[in-house]
Design an enzyme around this catalytic site. Sequence first.
Site: not given
Ligand code: COA
Length: 331
Positions: A115, A256, A286
């Site tokens: 990224c 980003h 993204n």
């Molecule tokens: C991936 C991301 C959106 C998850 O959001 P979050 O608020 O951190 O959520 P968590 O990882 O704590 O997960 C919470 C719950 O949501 C669930 N969940 C994940 N994706 C889901 C989706 N698309 N729909 C519904 N639920 C979802 C998880 O399974 C978890 O469930 P559980 O508690 O039963 O295990 C977030 O962590 C994120 O954006 N991180 C950065 C990732 C990124 O940008 N990567 C590229 C960087 S360059």
Amino acid sequence: MDRTRAYISSTGMYFPEKRVTNNEFAKTMDTSDEWIRERTGIAERRFSAEGEATSDMSAKAAMDCLDRAGVSPDEVDAIVVCTVTPDMFFPSTACLVQRKIGASNAWGFDLSAACSGFVFGLSTGAQFIESGRYKKVLVIGCDTMTSIVDFSDRATCVLFGDGAGAVLLEPSKDGEAGIIDFEMHCDGTGEEFLYMPAGGSLNPPSHETVDKKMHYVQQDGRTVFKFAVKYMTEVSEQLLKKNQIPIEDMRLVIPHQANLRIINSISDRLKLTEEQLGLNIEKYANTTAATIPTCLCEYHRAGKLKPGDLIMASSFGAGFTWGSVLFRWGI
Ligand SMILES: CC(C)(COP(=O)(O)OP(=O)(O)OC[C@H]1O[C@@H](n2cnc3c(N)ncnc32)[C@H](O)[C@@H]1OP(=O)(O)O)[C@@H](O)C(=O)NCCC(=O)NCCS
């Protein structure tokens, strides 16, 4: 610093036609439009057509950029394609783009920084101009993320899209417009939090790697989230401080586009106004190396930028890699 500045003399972009809304995912997996919008700020994204690869999208963005500038492809000296989803390991995507656009006098290479690809590429390309060696350098940020995401993993597949953005770098005409400064970092201890384990020399492709889904993006979303906020904020603050530019003087800051909550946390910490914050995540998700150049292109095309405006782009990605680049607009 006494040197020829490199300025962005044109911008271009390309997004595939196929739009995929959050509701499409809700048809096949346990997710919802509400969850995706609330947790990421994404409403839809674009998917490349079958057979449409990174070199195809890159070539379209490059031609859009060159056409706007009235520059013929054979005038281009060098092409830097920033991507982690090249058409193939070799030849480089830059070579394929060179052929597709007919840049008969250009050399080029791919740059891999996930990224952070575009900010690394922009600062690399700028130095080819600053050295006085080249006059026209194309920097392209493009990723076909649909080729490496696991469409059965709801925690990653909803986050990404496909697209391409391009800028043309030329020597600054007035010495004012152009890349002012940048600061880049990497820290390989971040490897385990965001990576694609197989396909390379460590885990060459095999039935086993395919069965174990090792050719897909794997990430620890929470850790990535935390470091993205910390590092993009810190590097942006350091760059502004070093150049003695108060945040109020910035016309636009483009972080980003990975998650709107990451972006808003950075914006709060930097004390940006709504007007100063560059966004396009809602429409495209993204797109990895393409988020910043496409966002910049959209602001340019919308007539929201004028010569003299101060702009900063900031990125964070796999590696970990991160950095910010500060420039004065000149078109
Ligand atoms: C991936 C991301 C959106 C998850 O959001 P979050 O608020 O951190 O959520 P968590 O990882 O704590 O997960 C919470 C719950 O949501 C669930 N969940 C994940 N994706 C889901 C989706 N698309 N729909 C519904 N639920 C979802 C998880 O399974 C978890 O469930 P559980 O508690 O039963 O295990 C977030 O962590 C994120 O954006 N991180 C950065 C990732 C990124 O940008 N990567 C590229 C960087 S360059």
